[in-house]
Design a protein around this motif. Structure first.
Motif, PDB file in Angstrom:
ATOM      1  N   ARG A   1     -93.713  39.866 -46.954  1.00 12.51           N
ATOM      2  CA  ARG A   1     -92.360  40.321 -46.660  1.00 12.51           C
ATOM      3  C   ARG A   1     -91.884  39.871 -45.282  1.00 12.51           C
ATOM      4  N   ALA A   2     -92.799  39.556 -44.405  1.00 11.27           N
ATOM      5  CA  ALA A   2     -92.424  39.173 -43.044  1.00 11.27           C
ATOM      6  C   ALA A   2     -91.644  37.864 -43.061  1.00 11.27           C
ATOM      7  N   ALA A   3     -90.760  37.709 -42.091  1.00 10.46           N
ATOM      8  CA  ALA A   3     -89.962  36.491 -41.990  1.00 10.46           C
ATOM      9  C   ALA A   3     -90.874  35.293 -41.758  1.00 10.46           C
ATOM     10  N   PRO A   4     -90.589  34.176 -42.412  1.00  8.67           N
ATOM     11  CA  PRO A   4     -91.410  32.990 -42.205  1.00  8.67           C
ATOM     12  C   PRO A   4     -91.256  32.453 -40.790  1.00  8.67           C
ATOM     13  N   LYS A   5     -92.297  31.860 -40.280  1.00 10.45           N
ATOM     14  CA  LYS A   5     -92.246  31.235 -38.956  1.00 10.45           C
ATOM     15  C   LYS A   5     -91.458  29.943 -39.107  1.00 10.45           C
ATOM     16  N   LEU A   6     -90.326  29.876 -38.428  1.00 11.19           N
ATOM     17  CA  LEU A   6     -89.459  28.712 -38.550  1.00 11.19           C
ATOM     18  C   LEU A   6     -89.684  27.780 -37.370  1.00 11.19           C
ATOM     19  N   PRO A   7     -89.893  26.504 -37.646  1.00 11.32           N
ATOM     20  CA  PRO A   7     -90.108  25.530 -36.564  1.00 11.32           C
ATOM     21  C   PRO A   7     -88.787  25.154 -35.888  1.00 11.32           C
ATOM     22  N   LEU A   8     -88.491  25.800 -34.772  1.00  9.76           N
ATOM     23  CA  LEU A   8     -87.249  25.539 -34.055  1.00  9.76           C
ATOM     24  C   LEU A   8     -87.537  24.784 -32.771  1.00  9.76           C
ATOM     25  N   PRO A   9     -86.677  23.842 -32.415  1.00 12.17           N
ATOM     26  CA  PRO A   9     -86.879  23.074 -31.184  1.00 12.17           C
ATOM     27  C   PRO A   9     -86.839  23.974 -29.950  1.00 12.17           C
ATOM     28  N   ARG A  10     -87.604  23.602 -28.959  1.00 13.86           N
ATOM     29  CA  ARG A  10     -87.597  24.336 -27.683  1.00 13.86           C
ATOM     30  C   ARG A  10     -86.462  23.843 -26.784  1.00 13.86           C
ATOM     31  N   ARG A  11     -86.187  22.535 -26.863  1.00 17.08           N
ATOM     32  CA  ARG A  11     -85.134  21.959 -26.020  1.00 17.08           C
ATOM     33  C   ARG A  11     -83.773  22.185 -26.644  1.00 17.08           C
ATOM     34  N   HIS A  12     -82.747  22.178 -25.814  1.00 17.63           N
ATOM     35  CA  HIS A  12     -81.367  22.308 -26.285  1.00 17.63           C
ATOM     36  C   HIS A  12     -80.808  20.919 -26.559  1.00 17.63           C
TER      37      HIS A  12
END
Length: 169
Positions: free
Chosen positions: A11-22
């Motif tokens: 049920r936990a939200a999946p770990k989403l690979p998001l960029p660290r840089r803007h």
């Protein structure tokens, strides 16, 4: 048979690979690659438009990141220009008003918006408060059930669904 720990993990939200840089190009790629069962295609397009809308205190990378990290708190998020109007003396008649500044500016590559509209539920309102603190918004409102229902095309409240508006100057 699944243990309760396994059920909680599912049920936990999946770990989403998001960029660290803007970096807009990195974020565009990351958003497009998100699973459709986590974020719909139209929602991805809204996020891409938001990334091109940095202005004043609105920080699109932080807002999109927080929305994705807290996916369980919302059903949809769109950014536009608009404000609610109560019709005449009938406080139960509410509508959204906007303009076509998008049309004026789109040819120059500017997506001119100032308000985030989030479809959420009443029980989530307290959980939004700490998230919203980091957004630098000038104004945050949780529309009541009747106003939310009107704006969503219903005649009256839509269960526990509410519209949260977040406005930046």
């Amino acid at each position: 048979m699944k243990t309760s720990r396994q059920a909680v993990r599912k049920r936990a939200a999946p770990k989403l690979p998001l960029p660290r840089r803007h970096d807009a190009a990195e974020w565009e790629k990351a958003i497009r690659e998100l699973p459709d069962d986590v974020v719909s295609r139209p929602q991805k397009l809204q996020f891409l438009l938001m990334l091109g809308s940095a202005f004043n205190k609105f920080r699109p990378f932080a807002v999109v990141r927080d929305l994705l990290r807290h996916r369980a708190l919302w059903r949809g998020a769109v950014m536009d220009r608009g404000y609610t109007i109560v019709e005449g003396t009938h406080t139960d008649l509410c509508r959204l008003s906007s303009d076509l500044i998008h049309l004026r500016d789109i040819g120059t590559g500017v997506w001119n918006v100032d308000t985030l509209f989030v479809l959420t539920d009443a029980a989530s309102e307290p959980r939004w408060r700490p998230i919203l603190e980091g957004w630098g918004a000038a104004e945050v409102n949780f529309l009541d059930a009747a106003e939310s229902g009107q704006l969503l095309g219903a005649f009256g409240p839509m269960g526990d669904l509410k519209v949260m508006t977040v406005w930046w100057e």
